[in-house]
Design a protein around this motif. Structure first.
Motif, PDB file in Angstrom:
ATOM      1  N   GLU A 138       0.824  -1.196   0.000  1.00  0.00           N
ATOM      2  CA  GLU A 138       0.000   0.000   0.000  1.00  0.00           C
ATOM      3  C   GLU A 138       0.863   1.253   0.000  1.00  0.00           C
ATOM      4  N   SER A 139       0.289   2.315  -0.536  1.00  0.00           N
ATOM      5  CA  SER A 139       0.937   3.624  -0.516  1.00  0.00           C
ATOM      6  C   SER A 139      -0.133   4.704  -0.579  1.00  0.00           C
ATOM      7  N   GLY A 140       0.275   5.930  -0.299  1.00  0.00           N
ATOM      8  CA  GLY A 140      -0.639   7.056  -0.421  1.00  0.00           C
ATOM      9  C   GLY A 140      -1.183   7.588   0.885  1.00  0.00           C
ATOM     10  N   GLY A 141      -0.864   6.924   1.985  1.00  0.00           N
ATOM     11  CA  GLY A 141      -1.331   7.421   3.268  1.00  0.00           C
ATOM     12  C   GLY A 141      -0.593   8.680   3.693  1.00  0.00           C
ATOM     13  N   GLY A 142      -1.069   9.286   4.774  1.00  0.00           N
ATOM     14  CA  GLY A 142      -0.421  10.492   5.270  1.00  0.00           C
ATOM     15  C   GLY A 142      -1.332  11.280   6.170  1.00  0.00           C
ATOM     16  N   LEU A 143      -0.933  12.516   6.401  1.00  0.00           N
ATOM     17  CA  LEU A 143      -1.696  13.438   7.241  1.00  0.00           C
ATOM     18  C   LEU A 143      -2.528  14.352   6.350  1.00  0.00           C
ATOM     19  N   VAL A 144      -3.797  14.468   6.659  1.00  0.00           N
ATOM     20  CA  VAL A 144      -4.693  15.319   5.881  1.00  0.00           C
ATOM     21  C   VAL A 144      -5.633  16.038   6.837  1.00  0.00           C
ATOM     22  N   GLN A 145      -6.034  17.238   6.464  1.00  0.00           N
ATOM     23  CA  GLN A 145      -6.961  18.000   7.297  1.00  0.00           C
ATOM     24  C   GLN A 145      -8.384  17.491   7.120  1.00  0.00           C
ATOM     25  N   PRO A 146      -9.213  17.679   8.121  1.00  0.00           N
ATOM     26  CA  PRO A 146     -10.636  17.310   7.976  1.00  0.00           C
ATOM     27  C   PRO A 146     -11.248  17.969   6.741  1.00  0.00           C
ATOM     28  N   GLY A 147     -12.023  17.180   6.008  1.00  0.00           N
ATOM     29  CA  GLY A 147     -12.615  17.665   4.764  1.00  0.00           C
ATOM     30  C   GLY A 147     -11.761  17.415   3.548  1.00  0.00           C
ATOM     31  N   GLY A 148     -10.532  16.994   3.757  1.00  0.00           N
ATOM     32  CA  GLY A 148      -9.628  16.756   2.648  1.00  0.00           C
ATOM     33  C   GLY A 148      -9.815  15.387   2.018  1.00  0.00           C
ATOM     34  N   SER A 149      -8.946  15.092   1.043  1.00  0.00           N
ATOM     35  CA  SER A 149      -9.025  13.836   0.297  1.00  0.00           C
ATOM     36  C   SER A 149      -7.665  13.151   0.245  1.00  0.00           C
ATOM     37  N   LEU A 150      -7.711  11.849   0.111  1.00  0.00           N
ATOM     38  CA  LEU A 150      -6.519  11.047  -0.125  1.00  0.00           C
ATOM     39  C   LEU A 150      -6.894   9.914  -1.055  1.00  0.00           C
ATOM     40  N   LYS A 151      -5.915   9.466  -1.841  1.00  0.00           N
ATOM     41  CA  LYS A 151      -6.123   8.288  -2.678  1.00  0.00           C
ATOM     42  C   LYS A 151      -5.048   7.267  -2.340  1.00  0.00           C
ATOM     43  N   LEU A 152      -5.491   6.140  -1.836  1.00  0.00           N
ATOM     44  CA  LEU A 152      -4.585   5.054  -1.504  1.00  0.00           C
ATOM     45  C   LEU A 152      -4.439   4.120  -2.699  1.00  0.00           C
ATOM     46  N   SER A 153      -3.254   3.549  -2.805  1.00  0.00           N
ATOM     47  CA  SER A 153      -2.988   2.552  -3.837  1.00  0.00           C
ATOM     48  C   SER A 153      -2.479   1.278  -3.192  1.00  0.00           C
ATOM     49  N   CYS A 154      -2.753   0.166  -3.832  1.00  0.00           N
ATOM     50  CA  CYS A 154      -2.246  -1.127  -3.370  1.00  0.00           C
ATOM     51  C   CYS A 154      -1.771  -1.880  -4.607  1.00  0.00           C
ATOM     52  N   ALA A 155      -0.469  -2.050  -4.694  1.00  0.00           N
ATOM     53  CA  ALA A 155       0.124  -2.729  -5.840  1.00  0.00           C
ATOM     54  C   ALA A 155       0.378  -4.187  -5.502  1.00  0.00           C
ATOM     55  N   ALA A 156      -0.022  -5.063  -6.407  1.00  0.00           N
ATOM     56  CA  ALA A 156       0.150  -6.498  -6.199  1.00  0.00           C
ATOM     57  C   ALA A 156       1.283  -7.029  -7.065  1.00  0.00           C
ATOM     58  N   SER A 157       1.983  -8.011  -6.516  1.00  0.00           N
ATOM     59  CA  SER A 157       3.135  -8.569  -7.228  1.00  0.00           C
ATOM     60  C   SER A 157       2.745  -9.591  -8.273  1.00  0.00           C
ATOM     61  N   ALA A 158       1.563 -10.180  -8.119  1.00  0.00           N
ATOM     62  CA  ALA A 158       1.227 -11.346  -8.924  1.00  0.00           C
ATOM     63  C   ALA A 158       0.603 -10.983 -10.265  1.00  0.00           C
ATOM     64  N   ILE A 172      -9.610 -14.015   3.890  1.00  0.00           N
ATOM     65  CA  ILE A 172      -8.557 -13.334   3.145  1.00  0.00           C
ATOM     66  C   ILE A 172      -7.427 -14.304   2.820  1.00  0.00           C
ATOM     67  N   ASP A 173      -6.947 -14.215   1.603  1.00  0.00           N
ATOM     68  CA  ASP A 173      -5.779 -15.012   1.231  1.00  0.00           C
ATOM     69  C   ASP A 173      -4.472 -14.256   1.511  1.00  0.00           C
ATOM     70  N   TYR A 174      -4.462 -12.962   1.228  1.00  0.00           N
ATOM     71  CA  TYR A 174      -3.245 -12.171   1.404  1.00  0.00           C
ATOM     72  C   TYR A 174      -3.588 -10.786   1.948  1.00  0.00           C
ATOM     73  N   TRP A 175      -2.703 -10.296   2.811  1.00  0.00           N
ATOM     74  CA  TRP A 175      -2.837  -8.952   3.381  1.00  0.00           C
ATOM     75  C   TRP A 175      -1.630  -8.106   2.979  1.00  0.00           C
ATOM     76  N   GLY A 176      -1.881  -6.807   2.838  1.00  0.00           N
ATOM     77  CA  GLY A 176      -0.788  -5.869   2.746  1.00  0.00           C
ATOM     78  C   GLY A 176      -0.361  -5.455   4.142  1.00  0.00           C
ATOM     79  N   GLN A 177       0.706  -4.671   4.214  1.00  0.00           N
ATOM     80  CA  GLN A 177       1.245  -4.287   5.524  1.00  0.00           C
ATOM     81  C   GLN A 177       0.535  -3.080   6.121  1.00  0.00           C
ATOM     82  N   GLY A 178      -0.202  -2.357   5.305  1.00  0.00           N
ATOM     83  CA  GLY A 178      -0.970  -1.222   5.793  1.00  0.00           C
ATOM     84  C   GLY A 178      -0.279   0.109   5.576  1.00  0.00           C
ATOM     85  N   THR A 179      -1.092   1.152   5.504  1.00  0.00           N
ATOM     86  CA  THR A 179      -0.585   2.516   5.399  1.00  0.00           C
ATOM     87  C   THR A 179      -1.396   3.402   6.341  1.00  0.00           C
ATOM     88  N   GLN A 180      -0.704   4.277   7.054  1.00  0.00           N
ATOM     89  CA  GLN A 180      -1.356   5.112   8.063  1.00  0.00           C
ATOM     90  C   GLN A 180      -2.038   6.311   7.410  1.00  0.00           C
TER      91      GLN A 180
END
Length: 123
Positions: A6-26, A110-118
């Motif tokens: 996973e990627s794309g996490g972070g700090l955002v203000q209330p009302g804001g937006s974020l887009k997370l991505s999860c890239a798979a190896s397979a 679930i078969d596989y989990w990612g490590q997570g993003t804050q």
């Protein structure tokens, strides 16, 4: 074995937006149902959204409908989570997951989990 990053996490203000991505190896990414879960401090992990193999069917937690959008690009082996109108209570570690069934992935089969993003929503 499928690795999810996973990627794309972070700090955002209330009302804001974020887009997370999860890239798979397979190369078999398109054969998996994908989902996002989140876990806030001191709380149990909860289902956020899931998407079918072809991307045509999506399921959301009732409390998040209208603010979050899950999508996938099988050519890029990636699943996304667009999060809008973020609230402090959305603060959590967001993890993507791969499974074999749209009907069971949301209950944690679930078969596989990612490590997570804050994701932290704070002013």
């Amino acid at each position: 074995q499928v690795q999810l990053v996973e990627s794309g996490g972070g700090l955002v203000q209330p009302g804001g937006s974020l887009k997370l991505s999860c890239a798979a190896s397979a190369r078999t990414f398109s054969t998996y149902t994908m989902a996002w879960f989140r876990q806030a401090p001191g709380k149990a992990r909860e289902f956020v959204a899931s998407i079918s193999r072809n991307g045509f069917t999506t399921i959301y937690a009732d409390s998040l409908k209208g603010r979050f959008t899950i999508s996938r690009d099988n050519a890029k082996n990636t699943v996304y989570l667009q999060m809008n109108s973020l609230k402090p209570e959305d603060t959590a570690v967001y993890s993507c997951a791969a499974g074999t069934s749209l009907s069971t992935i949301q209950i944690g089969v679930i078969d596989y989990w990612g490590q997570g993003t804050q994701v932290t929503v704070s002013s």
